[in-house]
Design a protein around this motif. Structure first.
Motif, PDB file in Angstrom:
ATOM      1  N   ALA A  92      20.779  -1.759 -68.550  1.00  0.00           N
ATOM      2  CA  ALA A  92      21.268  -1.579 -67.175  1.00  0.00           C
ATOM      3  C   ALA A  92      20.262  -0.811 -66.319  1.00  0.00           C
ATOM      4  O   ALA A  92      20.458  -0.671 -65.108  1.00  0.00           O
ATOM      5  CB  ALA A  92      22.607  -0.831 -67.195  1.00  0.00           C
ATOM      6  N   GLU A  93      19.191  -0.318 -66.942  1.00  0.00           N
ATOM      7  CA  GLU A  93      18.173   0.455 -66.230  1.00  0.00           C
ATOM      8  C   GLU A  93      17.369  -0.423 -65.274  1.00  0.00           C
ATOM      9  O   GLU A  93      17.104  -1.587 -65.545  1.00  0.00           O
ATOM     10  CB  GLU A  93      17.203   1.097 -67.226  1.00  0.00           C
ATOM     11  CG  GLU A  93      17.717   2.345 -67.900  1.00  0.00           C
ATOM     12  CD  GLU A  93      17.660   3.559 -66.983  1.00  0.00           C
ATOM     13  OE1 GLU A  93      16.913   3.526 -65.973  1.00  0.00           O
ATOM     14  OE2 GLU A  93      18.372   4.524 -67.278  1.00  0.00           O
ATOM     15  N   ASP A  94      16.957   0.162 -64.176  1.00  0.00           N
ATOM     16  CA  ASP A  94      16.097  -0.532 -63.228  1.00  0.00           C
ATOM     17  C   ASP A  94      14.791  -0.947 -63.899  1.00  0.00           C
ATOM     18  O   ASP A  94      14.228  -2.003 -63.595  1.00  0.00           O
ATOM     19  CB  ASP A  94      15.804   0.391 -62.038  1.00  0.00           C
ATOM     20  CG  ASP A  94      15.699  -0.382 -60.734  1.00  0.00           C
ATOM     21  OD1 ASP A  94      16.353  -1.424 -60.619  1.00  0.00           O
ATOM     22  OD2 ASP A  94      14.949   0.055 -59.848  1.00  0.00           O
ATOM     23  N   HIS A  95      14.308  -0.131 -64.809  1.00  0.00           N
ATOM     24  CA  HIS A  95      13.058  -0.431 -65.513  1.00  0.00           C
ATOM     25  C   HIS A  95      13.158  -1.764 -66.244  1.00  0.00           C
ATOM     26  O   HIS A  95      12.247  -2.594 -66.160  1.00  0.00           O
ATOM     27  CB  HIS A  95      12.740   0.688 -66.505  1.00  0.00           C
ATOM     28  CG  HIS A  95      11.529   0.420 -67.350  1.00  0.00           C
ATOM     29  ND1 HIS A  95      11.597  -0.196 -68.589  1.00  0.00           N
ATOM     30  CD2 HIS A  95      10.210   0.677 -67.140  1.00  0.00           C
ATOM     31  CE1 HIS A  95      10.389  -0.300 -69.099  1.00  0.00           C
ATOM     32  NE2 HIS A  95       9.524   0.217 -68.249  1.00  0.00           N
ATOM     33  N   PHE A  96      14.263  -1.977 -66.944  1.00  0.00           N
ATOM     34  CA  PHE A  96      14.437  -3.236 -67.666  1.00  0.00           C
ATOM     35  C   PHE A  96      14.601  -4.402 -66.703  1.00  0.00           C
ATOM     36  O   PHE A  96      14.018  -5.471 -66.893  1.00  0.00           O
ATOM     37  CB  PHE A  96      15.653  -3.155 -68.591  1.00  0.00           C
ATOM     38  CG  PHE A  96      16.000  -4.466 -69.250  1.00  0.00           C
ATOM     39  CD1 PHE A  96      15.245  -4.940 -70.312  1.00  0.00           C
ATOM     40  CD2 PHE A  96      17.051  -5.241 -68.785  1.00  0.00           C
ATOM     41  CE1 PHE A  96      15.541  -6.161 -70.912  1.00  0.00           C
ATOM     42  CE2 PHE A  96      17.360  -6.463 -69.382  1.00  0.00           C
ATOM     43  CZ  PHE A  96      16.603  -6.915 -70.444  1.00  0.00           C
ATOM     44  N   LEU A  97      15.401  -4.198 -65.670  1.00  0.00           N
ATOM     45  CA  LEU A  97      15.695  -5.284 -64.735  1.00  0.00           C
ATOM     46  C   LEU A  97      14.451  -5.738 -63.978  1.00  0.00           C
ATOM     47  O   LEU A  97      14.394  -6.872 -63.504  1.00  0.00           O
ATOM     48  CB  LEU A  97      16.774  -4.844 -63.746  1.00  0.00           C
ATOM     49  CG  LEU A  97      18.139  -4.485 -64.381  1.00  0.00           C
ATOM     50  CD1 LEU A  97      19.098  -3.972 -63.315  1.00  0.00           C
ATOM     51  CD2 LEU A  97      18.728  -5.693 -65.101  1.00  0.00           C
ATOM     52  N   ARG A  98      13.439  -4.872 -63.875  1.00  0.00           N
ATOM     53  CA  ARG A  98      12.206  -5.228 -63.160  1.00  0.00           C
ATOM     54  C   ARG A  98      11.153  -5.860 -64.066  1.00  0.00           C
ATOM     55  O   ARG A  98      10.102  -6.267 -63.586  1.00  0.00           O
ATOM     56  CB  ARG A  98      11.616  -3.976 -62.486  1.00  0.00           C
ATOM     57  CG  ARG A  98      12.446  -3.458 -61.321  1.00  0.00           C
ATOM     58  CD  ARG A  98      11.840  -2.185 -60.758  1.00  0.00           C
ATOM     59  NE  ARG A  98      12.603  -1.672 -59.643  1.00  0.00           N
ATOM     60  CZ  ARG A  98      12.444  -2.036 -58.385  1.00  0.00           C
ATOM     61  NH1 ARG A  98      11.511  -2.918 -58.086  1.00  0.00           N
ATOM     62  NH2 ARG A  98      13.185  -1.521 -57.424  1.00  0.00           N
ATOM     63  N   LEU A  99      11.437  -5.926 -65.358  1.00  0.00           N
ATOM     64  CA  LEU A  99      10.475  -6.535 -66.276  1.00  0.00           C
ATOM     65  C   LEU A  99      10.368  -8.032 -66.023  1.00  0.00           C
ATOM     66  O   LEU A  99      11.255  -8.639 -65.424  1.00  0.00           O
ATOM     67  CB  LEU A  99      10.912  -6.290 -67.730  1.00  0.00           C
ATOM     68  CG  LEU A  99      10.869  -4.851 -68.245  1.00  0.00           C
ATOM     69  CD1 LEU A  99      11.447  -4.793 -69.661  1.00  0.00           C
ATOM     70  CD2 LEU A  99       9.446  -4.313 -68.239  1.00  0.00           C
ATOM     71  N   SER A 100       9.296  -8.620 -66.504  1.00  0.00           N
ATOM     72  CA  SER A 100       9.148 -10.069 -66.410  1.00  0.00           C
ATOM     73  C   SER A 100      10.197 -10.740 -67.285  1.00  0.00           C
ATOM     74  O   SER A 100      10.757 -10.121 -68.198  1.00  0.00           O
ATOM     75  CB  SER A 100       7.750 -10.492 -66.871  1.00  0.00           C
ATOM     76  OG  SER A 100       7.595 -10.247 -68.263  1.00  0.00           O
ATOM     77  N   ASP A 101      10.460 -12.007 -67.010  1.00  0.00           N
ATOM     78  CA  ASP A 101      11.445 -12.747 -67.808  1.00  0.00           C
ATOM     79  C   ASP A 101      11.042 -12.786 -69.277  1.00  0.00           C
ATOM     80  O   ASP A 101      11.884 -12.700 -70.173  1.00  0.00           O
ATOM     81  CB  ASP A 101      11.596 -14.171 -67.272  1.00  0.00           C
ATOM     82  CG  ASP A 101      12.302 -14.214 -65.922  1.00  0.00           C
ATOM     83  OD1 ASP A 101      12.964 -13.214 -65.572  1.00  0.00           O
ATOM     84  OD2 ASP A 101      12.185 -15.237 -65.217  1.00  0.00           O
TER      85      ASP A 101
END
Length: 370
Positions: free
Chosen positions: A75-84
Motif C-alpha cells: 500500500a506504500e507509495d514507494h511500491f505503487l510508483r515502481l515499474s510494472d
C-alpha cells in the motif's frame, strides 16, 4: 458451433486461431489441452480458479504477521510508483512466502530469515532466494518507521553467490541472431525488438516510448526502474526500422497488432512464442532475452573503446544530469550522439562481417556468437 460462456472468464480465439481462456480478475489461464472447452473438466477447472480467487479476496492479513507487513508495503507509495515489472517481481516474492505468511512479527529475526533463504535456494534457485531477500529488505525498511517491526532483519542475511557454472542471465546476442530474430518476427514485434536493440533500454522502457517524447531526433525519457533521465539519439538503423512499422494511432512509438500500446505481458508472450520456434528450428542458440539486447549494446560499445561513463550516459544507468521530469540537457544529447555514432559504426562492421560468413550457419552453441 456452440458458444461457451463462463462468468468471470474471457474465452476467445487468438490470432493463430487457437482458443484461449483465462480468469479476468487473476489472469490465471485454463489449459484447454487438459480441459477441453465445454467439457466437465473445463467447467471444473473454472470453478476451482474462481473459488481460489474468492478465498484470496476474503482472506485479509492478520495483524502482527509477516502477511500484514507485506500488505502494508504493497500500500506504500514507494511500491505503487515502481515499474510494472518490479511490481510483478515483488508480487511473485510474496507468493513464494505464502506458506509462512502467518509467521508472527515477534518470531522474525535474522536466523529465521537465513534458514528460509537457504530453503528457497535449495527448492528454487540461488537467484530466486536472493530476490526474495531483497524484497523483504524493502518491506522491513518501510515498516520500521511505522513501528510494525523493530529492525531490518533481512539486511544481515548473506546473499547466495552466483554459481560459477550458471549461464549468463542476459547474454549478449550474436549479430546473426539479431538479424534472424528480426526477419522472423511479425512487423509489430520486430519494431519492438529493434527499438530495444537500437536504444539499449530495458524492454519495459522501450515499449513505453511516446511520440511526444521525441524531439530533434532524440528520445527524452527516464528509466522506469531508477527514474534516471535519458537522452537517446535515434540512430539511422532505428529510423530505418521504425519506417517499417505499420501505421497506428497509439500515443506510443510502438504498438501491438491491435494498434494499441504494447502491454509487457503481451510483448513477453509474443516474444516467447517466437524464441521457442527459432530455438526448436536451431536458428538461434538458447538463452536469448530482450534485455540481453541492452547488454549487447553495452558490449559492442566497450569493444569499440567507449569508456564506462559514455556507455552509462547513453544507457541511462546512473546519470543524474536530468531529474524526474527529464528536462532536456543539450550537452548530454550531443555527447550521446557521438556514442551512438560509435555504435552505428560497430553495427556496420558486424554487418559487413556477417555478409562474408555463411548466412545459413545455425548457431547451436552460444560460444559461436560474436
Amino acid at each position: 458451433m456452440t458458444v461457451v460462456r463462463v462468468r468471470g472468464f474471457k474465452i476467445f480465439r487468438d490470432r493463430h486461431g487457437q482458443m484461449r481462456c483465462y480468469h479476468r480478475e487473476t489472469g490465471r489461464k485454463v489449459d484447454l489441452r487438459k480441459a477441453p472447452l465445454g467439457s466437465a473438466e473445463f467447467f471444473g477447472e473454472c470453478a476451482r480458479i474462481a473459488a481460489h480467487a474468492e478465498a484470496v479476496r476474503e482472506k485479509a492479513p492478520q495483524p502482527g504477521t509477516l502477511d500484514a507487513l507485506m500488505a502494508s508495503y504493497f500500500a506504500e507509495d514507494h511500491f505503487l510508483r515502481l515499474s510494472d515489472a518490479s511490481k510483478r517481481e515483488y508480487r511473485m516474492c510474496a507468493e513464494v512466502l505464502e506458506p509462512i505468511r502467518d509467521t508472527p512479527v515477534s518470531a522474525i529475526d535474522t536466523p529465521l530469515l537465513a534458514a528460509i533463504h537457504d530453503k528457497l535456494a535449495k527448492k528454487h534457485s540461488w537467484d530466486k532466494a536472493n530476490r526474495v531477500r531483497n524484497f523483504l529488505i524493502q518491506v522491513f525498511k518501510f515498516c520500521i518507521p511505522k513501528g510494525l517491526i523493530s529492525k531490518n532483519f533481512a539486511e544481515d542475511v548473506i546473499k547466495k553467490p552466483r554459481p560459477k557454472d550458471a549461464p549468463e542471465a542476459y547474454r549478449t546476442w550474436a549479430f546473426e541472431e539479431v538479424q534472424t530474430v528480426l526477419d522472423a518476427a511479425s512487423p509489430q514485434l520486430r519494431a519492438a525488438l529493434a527499438t530495444i536493440f537500437c536504444t539499449g533500454q530495458d524492454p519495459t522502457d522501450a515499449l513505453e516510448f511516446r511520440k511526444d517524447q521525441v524531439d530533434d531526433g532524440v528520445i527524452w525519457k527516464g528509466r522506469n526502474k531508477t527514474n534516471v533521465g535519458a537522452a537517446i539519439p535515434i540512430s539511422n538503423v532505428l529510423i530505418s526500422e521504425l519506417a517499417r512499422v505499420p501505421a497506428h494511432d497509439a500515443p506510443t512509438l510502438l504498438a501491438s497488432s491491435k494498434g494499441t500500446p504494447w502491454t509487457y505481458d503481451g510483448f513477453a508472450s509474443a516474444w516467447q512464442r517466437l524464441r521457442t520456434k527459432l530455438e526448436q528450428d536451431g536458428r538461434v542458440a538458447p538463452g536469448l532475452t530482450p534485455k540481453g539486447l541492452r547488454h549487447t549494446m553495452a558490449t559492442w560499445l566497450r569493444e569499440a573503446g567507449q569508456d564506462e561513463r559514455e556507455i552509462s550516459d547513453l544507457l541511462a544507468q546512473d546519470s543524474k544530469v536530468m531529474g524526474l521530469h527529464y528536462s532536456k540537457n543539450a550537452a548530454l544529447a550531443r555527447k550521446n550522439r557521438k556514442t551512438m555514432q560509435v555504435w552505428e559504426e560497430e553495427y556496420e562492421r558486424r554487418a559487413m562481417k556477417a555478409k562474408v560468413s555463411n548466412p545459413q550457419k545455425k548457431l547451436a552453441n552460444p560460444d559461436e556468437r560474436n
